[in-house]
Design a protein around this motif. Sequence first.
Motif, PDB file in Angstrom:
ATOM      1  N   GLU A   2     -76.148  54.581 -23.619  1.00  0.00           N
ATOM      2  CA  GLU A   2     -74.614  54.331 -24.337  1.00  0.00           C
ATOM      3  C   GLU A   2     -75.482  52.820 -25.184  1.00  0.00           C
ATOM      4  N   PRO A   3     -74.420  52.533 -26.417  1.00  0.00           N
ATOM      5  CA  PRO A   3     -74.712  51.233 -26.866  1.00  0.00           C
ATOM      6  C   PRO A   3     -74.005  50.065 -26.105  1.00  0.00           C
ATOM      7  N   ILE A   4     -74.552  49.144 -26.202  1.00  0.00           N
ATOM      8  CA  ILE A   4     -74.065  48.228 -24.919  1.00  0.00           C
ATOM      9  C   ILE A   4     -73.164  46.551 -25.241  1.00  0.00           C
ATOM     10  N   HIS A   5     -72.700  47.201 -26.902  1.00  0.00           N
ATOM     11  CA  HIS A   5     -71.343  46.778 -27.519  1.00  0.00           C
ATOM     12  C   HIS A   5     -70.442  47.580 -25.997  1.00  0.00           C
ATOM     13  N   GLY A   6     -69.303  46.992 -27.113  1.00  0.00           N
ATOM     14  CA  GLY A   6     -68.181  47.427 -26.205  1.00  0.00           C
ATOM     15  C   GLY A   6     -66.680  48.365 -27.158  1.00  0.00           C
ATOM     16  N   SER A   7     -65.773  48.394 -26.185  1.00  0.00           N
ATOM     17  CA  SER A   7     -65.647  49.642 -27.327  1.00  0.00           C
ATOM     18  C   SER A   7     -64.432  49.087 -28.137  1.00  0.00           C
ATOM     19  N   ALA A   8     -64.460  47.911 -29.330  1.00  0.00           N
ATOM     20  CA  ALA A   8     -64.157  47.595 -30.099  1.00  0.00           C
ATOM     21  C   ALA A   8     -62.824  47.760 -30.680  1.00  0.00           C
ATOM     22  N   PRO A   9     -61.571  47.913 -30.372  1.00  0.00           N
ATOM     23  CA  PRO A   9     -60.051  48.360 -29.957  1.00  0.00           C
ATOM     24  C   PRO A   9     -60.187  47.879 -31.899  1.00  0.00           C
ATOM     25  N   ASP A  10     -60.290  46.459 -32.216  1.00  0.00           N
ATOM     26  CA  ASP A  10     -59.398  45.864 -33.081  1.00  0.00           C
ATOM     27  C   ASP A  10     -59.980  46.972 -35.061  1.00  0.00           C
ATOM     28  N   ILE A  11     -61.285  47.791 -34.666  1.00  0.00           N
ATOM     29  CA  ILE A  11     -61.829  48.009 -35.514  1.00  0.00           C
ATOM     30  C   ILE A  11     -62.186  49.853 -35.120  1.00  0.00           C
ATOM     31  N   ALA A  12     -60.863  50.363 -34.379  1.00  0.00           N
ATOM     32  CA  ALA A  12     -60.975  51.862 -33.843  1.00  0.00           C
ATOM     33  C   ALA A  12     -60.409  52.486 -35.053  1.00  0.00           C
ATOM     34  N   GLY A  13     -61.344  53.962 -34.850  1.00  0.00           N
ATOM     35  CA  GLY A  13     -60.203  54.264 -35.915  1.00  0.00           C
ATOM     36  C   GLY A  13     -60.274  53.998 -37.330  1.00  0.00           C
ATOM     37  N   GLN A  14     -61.625  53.016 -37.999  1.00  0.00           N
ATOM     38  CA  GLN A  14     -61.426  52.404 -38.917  1.00  0.00           C
ATOM     39  C   GLN A  14     -62.845  52.712 -40.026  1.00  0.00           C
ATOM     40  N   ASN A  15     -63.768  53.470 -39.221  1.00  0.00           N
ATOM     41  CA  ASN A  15     -64.983  54.049 -39.543  1.00  0.00           C
ATOM     42  C   ASN A  15     -65.574  52.858 -40.374  1.00  0.00           C
ATOM     43  N   ILE A  16     -65.665  52.171 -39.702  1.00  0.00           N
ATOM     44  CA  ILE A  16     -66.118  50.959 -40.060  1.00  0.00           C
ATOM     45  C   ILE A  16     -67.827  50.189 -38.458  1.00  0.00           C
ATOM     46  N   ALA A  17     -67.325  51.024 -37.881  1.00  0.00           N
ATOM     47  CA  ALA A  17     -68.268  50.395 -37.188  1.00  0.00           C
ATOM     48  C   ALA A  17     -69.969  50.764 -37.243  1.00  0.00           C
ATOM     49  N   ASN A  18     -70.954  50.150 -36.470  1.00  0.00           N
ATOM     50  CA  ASN A  18     -72.290  50.482 -36.660  1.00  0.00           C
ATOM     51  C   ASN A  18     -73.011  51.528 -35.418  1.00  0.00           C
ATOM     52  N   PRO A  19     -72.974  52.419 -36.016  1.00  0.00           N
ATOM     53  CA  PRO A  19     -73.053  53.695 -34.742  1.00  0.00           C
ATOM     54  C   PRO A  19     -75.099  53.734 -34.468  1.00  0.00           C
ATOM     55  N   LEU A  20     -75.659  52.687 -35.418  1.00  0.00           N
ATOM     56  CA  LEU A  20     -77.556  52.265 -35.046  1.00  0.00           C
ATOM     57  C   LEU A  20     -77.291  52.251 -33.504  1.00  0.00           C
ATOM     58  N   ALA A  21     -76.530  52.150 -32.840  1.00  0.00           N
ATOM     59  CA  ALA A  21     -76.790  51.423 -31.386  1.00  0.00           C
ATOM     60  C   ALA A  21     -76.477  52.578 -30.828  1.00  0.00           C
ATOM     61  N   THR A  22     -76.154  53.173 -31.417  1.00  0.00           N
ATOM     62  CA  THR A  22     -75.872  54.452 -30.816  1.00  0.00           C
ATOM     63  C   THR A  22     -77.101  55.387 -30.500  1.00  0.00           C
ATOM     64  N   ILE A  23     -76.670  55.879 -31.827  1.00  0.00           N
ATOM     65  CA  ILE A  23     -78.377  56.181 -32.459  1.00  0.00           C
ATOM     66  C   ILE A  23     -79.327  56.541 -31.284  1.00  0.00           C
ATOM     67  N   LEU A  24     -80.015  55.282 -31.963  1.00  0.00           N
ATOM     68  CA  LEU A  24     -81.230  54.335 -31.047  1.00  0.00           C
ATOM     69  C   LEU A  24     -81.109  54.935 -29.139  1.00  0.00           C
ATOM     70  N   SER A  25     -79.310  54.919 -28.573  1.00  0.00           N
ATOM     71  CA  SER A  25     -79.641  55.159 -27.843  1.00  0.00           C
ATOM     72  C   SER A  25     -79.865  56.900 -27.385  1.00  0.00           C
ATOM     73  N   ALA A  26     -79.929  57.634 -28.331  1.00  0.00           N
ATOM     74  CA  ALA A  26     -80.029  58.787 -28.472  1.00  0.00           C
ATOM     75  C   ALA A  26     -82.006  58.935 -28.187  1.00  0.00           C
ATOM     76  N   ALA A  27     -82.114  58.430 -29.012  1.00  0.00           N
ATOM     77  CA  ALA A  27     -84.067  58.346 -29.413  1.00  0.00           C
ATOM     78  C   ALA A  27     -84.028  57.655 -27.564  1.00  0.00           C
ATOM     79  N   MET A  28     -83.380  56.735 -27.069  1.00  0.00           N
ATOM     80  CA  MET A  28     -83.704  56.239 -25.866  1.00  0.00           C
ATOM     81  C   MET A  28     -83.143  57.568 -24.520  1.00  0.00           C
ATOM     82  N   MET A  29     -82.635  58.137 -24.844  1.00  0.00           N
ATOM     83  CA  MET A  29     -82.246  59.635 -24.013  1.00  0.00           C
ATOM     84  C   MET A  29     -83.788  60.772 -23.830  1.00  0.00           C
ATOM     85  N   LEU A  30     -84.067  60.618 -25.559  1.00  0.00           N
ATOM     86  CA  LEU A  30     -85.078  61.436 -26.146  1.00  0.00           C
ATOM     87  C   LEU A  30     -86.859  61.084 -24.849  1.00  0.00           C
ATOM     88  N   ARG A  31     -86.825  60.180 -24.917  1.00  0.00           N
ATOM     89  CA  ARG A  31     -87.930  59.929 -24.718  1.00  0.00           C
ATOM     90  C   ARG A  31     -87.792  59.241 -23.423  1.00  0.00           C
TER      91      ARG A  31
END
Length: 356
Positions: free
Chosen positions: A277-306
Amino acid sequence: MTKKIVVLPGDGIGPEIVAEAVKILEKFREEGLNINLEYGLIGGAAYDETGTPLPAETLEMSKQADAILLGAVGGYKWESLDISVRPEKGLLGIRSELNLFANLRPAILYPQLADASTLKPEVVAGLDLMIVRELTGGIYFGQPRGIRTLDNGEKQGFNTLVYRESEINRIGKVAFDIAAKRQGRVCSVDKANVLESTELWRETMTTLSKSYPDIELSHMYVDNAAMQLVRAPKQFDVMVTTNMFGDILSDCASMLTGSIGMLPSASLDENSKGMYEPIHGSAPDIAGQNIANPLATILSAAMMLRYTLDEASMADRIEKAVSKVLDDGLRTADIYSAGMTKVSTSEMGDAVLAAL
């Protein structure tokens, strides 16, 4: 043999950022990665539908899985709930039930983002440290706990900080083993001058270090560690610490890298089964706006693979793809600076996919 991955999007920006990581996993599946994805509910989304933040179905599904990809839990909507059913209880519950005791939180500064850090580039340039946080013990799980009314009518809240030698030893071994593959240095963080539980922590880490003669062990009080992370973060290689101290210090370290939106994490059991999981929280103030940074989650998937799927080459490809999109000047709002190209959550995910 097919590996089962449970996907738990969760709350807030969770569904948006998880969707971008799933794009990457789906691409690898098309290339021959033998995985099966199953979706479940956790956190506030689970409470809304089932009345509990960790439904039995989600827990059972997760126990049968090889790995879990989690978005985030929590938000303003559920803050008024009784603490026993708040979204965060779902996250704490799944960590405890699956015995995910070792939380790995890397803090790596991509050179392209040196100017995004609030510290001077020369202080953070080349930063690469790993925080190993004990995740299923300490004050977050210790008993007794609660809120009670004293004889004089005043309310009192209380929690218990407790650690056993076995818990300290197993997280210490994780830290020493990781350090053996890095620069060979472990800094154990405690508050042994005032807390007996972390006095035992220091004693146990010192004894354990004798089994790792090639690893340099140092000790640091947590208040000094917080200061040193800001003053001279590159002095650290691997930091190992308690549940609460690790929670705080890893968030502090995240800002050295320019944005909490860049940092992944892994929570592992003794057999390297894990939740990512990314270490950031749910950021409800920007939820649904398609502006959050997905790179931490993508890099979490990389950790899963590793770490769980033993696909290091695929993990390397993801990390190189992330570096490529940053080289190309693409930035979500949290890491944007003048002269760069601002992109949305989905556009960033598509860019990483294309870079693969």
